[in-house]
Write a protein that holds these residues in place. Sequence first.
Motif, PDB file in Angstrom:
ATOM      1  N   ALA A  84      35.524  69.979   5.554  1.00 59.76           N
ATOM      2  CA  ALA A  84      34.948  70.250   6.874  1.00 59.76           C
ATOM      3  C   ALA A  84      35.969  70.868   7.821  1.00 59.76           C
ATOM      4  CB  ALA A  84      34.377  68.960   7.459  1.00 59.76           C
ATOM      5  N   GLY A  85      37.153  70.286   7.918  1.00 56.55           N
ATOM      6  CA  GLY A  85      38.158  70.804   8.841  1.00 56.55           C
ATOM      7  C   GLY A  85      38.608  72.203   8.485  1.00 56.55           C
ATOM      8  N   ALA A  86      38.798  72.455   7.193  1.00 56.45           N
ATOM      9  CA  ALA A  86      39.222  73.782   6.740  1.00 56.45           C
ATOM     10  C   ALA A  86      38.138  74.816   7.032  1.00 56.45           C
ATOM     11  CB  ALA A  86      39.552  73.746   5.252  1.00 56.45           C
ATOM     12  N   LEU A  87      36.876  74.457   6.758  1.00 59.34           N
ATOM     13  CA  LEU A  87      35.765  75.365   7.041  1.00 59.34           C
ATOM     14  C   LEU A  87      35.678  75.690   8.525  1.00 59.34           C
ATOM     15  CD1 LEU A  87      33.048  73.686   4.788  1.00 59.34           C
ATOM     16  CD2 LEU A  87      34.069  75.944   4.391  1.00 59.34           C
ATOM     17  N   LEU A  88      35.923  74.705   9.387  1.00 62.32           N
ATOM     18  CA  LEU A  88      35.824  74.923  10.830  1.00 62.32           C
ATOM     19  C   LEU A  88      36.864  75.920  11.327  1.00 62.32           C
ATOM     20  CD1 LEU A  88      35.055  71.307  12.065  1.00 62.32           C
ATOM     21  CD2 LEU A  88      33.605  73.326  12.400  1.00 62.32           C
ATOM     22  N   VAL A  89      38.021  75.952  10.685  1.00 62.60           N
ATOM     23  CA  VAL A  89      39.041  76.928  11.089  1.00 62.60           C
ATOM     24  C   VAL A  89      38.527  78.345  10.854  1.00 62.60           C
ATOM     25  CG1 VAL A  89      41.376  77.794  10.674  1.00 62.60           C
ATOM     26  CG2 VAL A  89      40.949  75.335  10.646  1.00 62.60           C
ATOM     27  N   GLY A  90      38.049  78.615   9.642  1.00 58.81           N
ATOM     28  CA  GLY A  90      37.548  79.953   9.337  1.00 58.81           C
ATOM     29  C   GLY A  90      36.328  80.319  10.151  1.00 58.81           C
ATOM     30  N   ALA A  91      35.420  79.349  10.353  1.00 60.80           N
ATOM     31  CA  ALA A  91      34.201  79.622  11.109  1.00 60.80           C
ATOM     32  C   ALA A  91      34.511  79.931  12.565  1.00 60.80           C
ATOM     33  CB  ALA A  91      33.254  78.430  11.010  1.00 60.80           C
ATOM     34  N   SER A  92      35.403  79.158  13.175  1.00 59.31           N
ATOM     35  CA  SER A  92      35.719  79.378  14.591  1.00 59.31           C
ATOM     36  C   SER A  92      36.454  80.698  14.798  1.00 59.31           C
ATOM     37  CB  SER A  92      36.542  78.212  15.145  1.00 59.31           C
ATOM     38  OG  SER A  92      37.746  78.040  14.425  1.00 59.31           O
ATOM     39  N   VAL A  93      37.364  81.029  13.901  1.00 60.18           N
ATOM     40  CA  VAL A  93      38.078  82.303  14.015  1.00 60.18           C
ATOM     41  C   VAL A  93      37.115  83.461  13.753  1.00 60.18           C
ATOM     42  CG1 VAL A  93      39.872  83.759  12.993  1.00 60.18           C
ATOM     43  CG2 VAL A  93      40.342  81.353  13.474  1.00 60.18           C
ATOM     44  N   GLY A  94      36.287  83.334  12.722  1.00 60.70           N
ATOM     45  CA  GLY A  94      35.344  84.405  12.406  1.00 60.70           C
ATOM     46  C   GLY A  94      34.373  84.669  13.539  1.00 60.70           C
ATOM     47  N   ARG A  95      33.804  83.614  14.111  1.00 61.96           N
ATOM     48  CA  ARG A  95      32.862  83.797  15.201  1.00 61.96           C
ATOM     49  C   ARG A  95      33.558  84.331  16.454  1.00 61.96           C
ATOM     50  NH1 ARG A  95      27.828  81.484  14.835  1.00 61.96           N
ATOM     51  NH2 ARG A  95      27.442  82.824  16.635  1.00 61.96           N
ATOM     52  N   ALA A  96      34.788  83.883  16.693  1.00 60.89           N
ATOM     53  CA  ALA A  96      35.523  84.361  17.868  1.00 60.89           C
ATOM     54  C   ALA A  96      35.850  85.846  17.764  1.00 60.89           C
ATOM     55  CB  ALA A  96      36.804  83.547  18.047  1.00 60.89           C
ATOM     56  N   LEU A  97      36.291  86.275  16.579  1.00 63.87           N
ATOM     57  CA  LEU A  97      36.593  87.699  16.388  1.00 63.87           C
ATOM     58  C   LEU A  97      35.331  88.538  16.531  1.00 63.87           C
ATOM     59  CD1 LEU A  97      39.065  87.566  13.345  1.00 63.87           C
ATOM     60  CD2 LEU A  97      39.635  88.033  15.734  1.00 63.87           C
ATOM     61  N   ALA A  98      34.230  88.080  15.941  1.00 65.62           N
ATOM     62  CA  ALA A  98      32.977  88.824  16.038  1.00 65.62           C
ATOM     63  C   ALA A  98      32.524  88.926  17.496  1.00 65.62           C
ATOM     64  CB  ALA A  98      31.901  88.140  15.201  1.00 65.62           C
ATOM     65  N   PHE A  99      32.681  87.852  18.248  1.00 70.06           N
ATOM     66  CA  PHE A  99      32.296  87.868  19.663  1.00 70.06           C
ATOM     67  C   PHE A  99      33.181  88.823  20.459  1.00 70.06           C
ATOM     68  CE2 PHE A  99      32.670  86.193  24.006  1.00 70.06           C
ATOM     69  CZ  PHE A  99      31.335  86.184  24.392  1.00 70.06           C
ATOM     70  N   ALA A 100      34.491  88.770  20.187  1.00 73.79           N
ATOM     71  CA  ALA A 100      35.432  89.629  20.920  1.00 73.79           C
ATOM     72  C   ALA A 100      35.193  91.103  20.612  1.00 73.79           C
ATOM     73  CB  ALA A 100      36.861  89.241  20.574  1.00 73.79           C
ATOM     74  N   TRP A 101      34.817  91.408  19.360  1.00 72.87           N
ATOM     75  CA  TRP A 101      34.600  92.802  18.967  1.00 72.87           C
ATOM     76  C   TRP A 101      33.136  93.237  19.144  1.00 72.87           C
ATOM     77  CZ3 TRP A 101      37.366  91.736  13.665  1.00 72.87           C
ATOM     78  CH2 TRP A 101      38.753  91.622  13.882  1.00 72.87           C
ATOM     79  N   ASP A 102      32.293  92.307  19.591  1.00 71.54           N
ATOM     80  CA  ASP A 102      30.858  92.571  19.765  1.00 71.54           C
ATOM     81  C   ASP A 102      30.238  93.044  18.455  1.00 71.54           C
ATOM     82  OD1 ASP A 102      28.441  92.709  21.072  1.00 71.54           O
ATOM     83  OD2 ASP A 102      28.748  94.747  21.816  1.00 71.54           O
ATOM     84  N   ARG A 103      30.483  92.270  17.407  1.00 66.99           N
ATOM     85  CA  ARG A 103      29.966  92.581  16.079  1.00 66.99           C
ATOM     86  C   ARG A 103      29.230  91.358  15.522  1.00 66.99           C
ATOM     87  NH1 ARG A 103      31.185  96.818  17.794  1.00 66.99           N
ATOM     88  NH2 ARG A 103      32.365  98.501  16.775  1.00 66.99           N
ATOM     89  N   PRO A 104      28.304  91.536  14.589  1.00 66.33           N
ATOM     90  CA  PRO A 104      27.619  90.390  13.992  1.00 66.33           C
ATOM     91  C   PRO A 104      28.540  89.607  13.066  1.00 66.33           C
ATOM     92  CG  PRO A 104      26.957  92.414  12.895  1.00 66.33           C
ATOM     93  CD  PRO A 104      27.805  92.828  14.062  1.00 66.33           C
ATOM     94  N   ALA A 105      28.257  88.328  12.934  1.00 70.53           N
ATOM     95  CA  ALA A 105      28.994  87.464  12.016  1.00 70.53           C
ATOM     96  C   ALA A 105      28.005  86.740  11.127  1.00 70.53           C
ATOM     97  CB  ALA A 105      29.843  86.461  12.790  1.00 70.53           C
ATOM     98  N   ILE A 106      28.489  86.306   9.967  1.00 67.57           N
ATOM     99  CA  ILE A 106      27.617  85.578   9.049  1.00 67.57           C
ATOM    100  C   ILE A 106      28.428  84.574   8.247  1.00 67.57           C
ATOM    101  CG2 ILE A 106      27.826  87.322   7.215  1.00 67.57           C
ATOM    102  CD1 ILE A 106      24.835  86.656   6.593  1.00 67.57           C
ATOM    103  N   GLY A 107      27.886  83.367   8.094  1.00 66.81           N
ATOM    104  CA  GLY A 107      28.500  82.345   7.258  1.00 66.81           C
ATOM    105  C   GLY A 107      28.023  82.493   5.820  1.00 66.81           C
ATOM    106  N   ILE A 108      28.961  82.459   4.883  1.00 68.08           N
ATOM    107  CA  ILE A 108      28.675  82.700   3.464  1.00 68.08           C
ATOM    108  C   ILE A 108      28.879  81.418   2.654  1.00 68.08           C
ATOM    109  CG2 ILE A 108      29.466  83.969   1.416  1.00 68.08           C
ATOM    110  CD1 ILE A 108      27.889  85.669   3.402  1.00 68.08           C
ATOM    111  N   HIS A 109      28.000  81.224   1.685  1.00 69.02           N
ATOM    112  CA  HIS A 109      28.137  80.115   0.744  1.00 69.02           C
ATOM    113  C   HIS A 109      29.292  80.423  -0.208  1.00 69.02           C
ATOM    114  CE1 HIS A 109      27.182  77.214  -2.393  1.00 69.02           C
ATOM    115  NE2 HIS A 109      26.235  76.682  -1.622  1.00 69.02           N
ATOM    116  N   HIS A 110      30.234  79.493  -0.284  1.00 67.29           N
ATOM    117  CA  HIS A 110      31.442  79.701  -1.083  1.00 67.29           C
ATOM    118  C   HIS A 110      31.119  80.041  -2.538  1.00 67.29           C
ATOM    119  CE1 HIS A 110      35.596  79.054  -2.378  1.00 67.29           C
ATOM    120  NE2 HIS A 110      35.154  78.248  -3.318  1.00 67.29           N
ATOM    121  N   MET A 111      30.158  79.334  -3.139  1.00 66.71           N
ATOM    122  CA  MET A 111      29.846  79.559  -4.540  1.00 66.71           C
ATOM    123  C   MET A 111      29.061  80.854  -4.748  1.00 66.71           C
ATOM    124  SD  MET A 111      31.550  77.196  -5.744  1.00 66.71           S
ATOM    125  CE  MET A 111      31.228  77.488  -7.483  1.00 66.71           C
ATOM    126  N   GLU A 112      28.317  81.280  -3.740  1.00 65.30           N
ATOM    127  CA  GLU A 112      27.692  82.598  -3.843  1.00 65.30           C
ATOM    128  C   GLU A 112      28.772  83.673  -3.889  1.00 65.30           C
ATOM    129  OE1 GLU A 112      23.897  84.730  -1.993  1.00 65.30           O
ATOM    130  OE2 GLU A 112      25.449  84.449  -0.467  1.00 65.30           O
TER     131      GLU A 112
END
Length: 340
Positions: A84-112
Amino acid sequence: MLVLGLETSCDDTGVALYDSDRGLLGHRLYSQLIHQEYGGVVPELASRDHVRKLLPLVRSVLADGGVDPHAIDGVAYTAGPGLAGALLVGASVGRALAFAWDRPAIGIHHMEGHLLSPMLEPEPPEFPFLALLVSGGHTLIADVAGIGRYAVLGESLDDAVGEAFDKTAKLLDLGYPGGPAISRLAATGRGDRFDFPRPMTDRPGLDFSFSGLKTAVATALSAEAESDPQTRADIAAGFQQAAIDTLVIKCRRALEQTGGRRLVVAGGVSANALLRQRLQEMADGLSARVYFPRPEFSTDNGAMIAFAGALRLAAGEHDSGLDFHVHPRWPMDSLVVPGN
């Protein structure tokens, strides 16, 4: 479509840039060695290391690809399953970058991501195919009809095969990660000295169980064996042979039962050279074809997340709002077809 992919599900920090027209433009991976002294992943330490390494890796990958951040069309990050903690790091950074760049973001299933990783190779598999996903946290066989169309045919009822490798390595005092260490020691041992079980191969079905195999190793590892280097090597070889036999038997059974002729094998354990050899021999005997990602994309990496993200973003799928969620447990057959 140019997509930045972030992978932080466990103890590897992966970042990559994938372009739908030009392919992979760059990728970097940082593997956390700090866990070696503990014999396994310490979740809090993993999260802290992701915080330290993720943004520097993003800057490096952008520089490697000669890409301006504003040229990126979207950001993909691993949303689960994982720590959970490791996932939150990537999710928060990914969403923050997408927001700052005004681009869409998407969460991906690791096994997919793992399942689709062989599609990064020059000769990718065509749908439909069967997939064997083998990692530290997952062992499953899925029938794959297309992106998001996954039917799990069998999975581990207890330990994943990668977890069994890690636990056996710990019993043999080989350190972490266990897979490469077991393989190195097994190369000097006799695989036929110890008759370890091939769990659940004597009954119908495609489910797995590896906890009993680990227990059999612990039983064989007497005080005398612990001090005898050859015995330890023979135990490593016998364990590896039993684990691989089990995976090969189940894959053969899945191909025969479904009539499939294409098998994708991915996840960290797919880097095991003996497993690749045995599965290739099995597939050849059935006039089937087996597909592996290159070794660097067998373990966790950002390239597979960027690729899966590009497919889903191109279909119009993306996260909405400012809230985001991670899924430490996330059944793979709950995923949907992009655009639906």
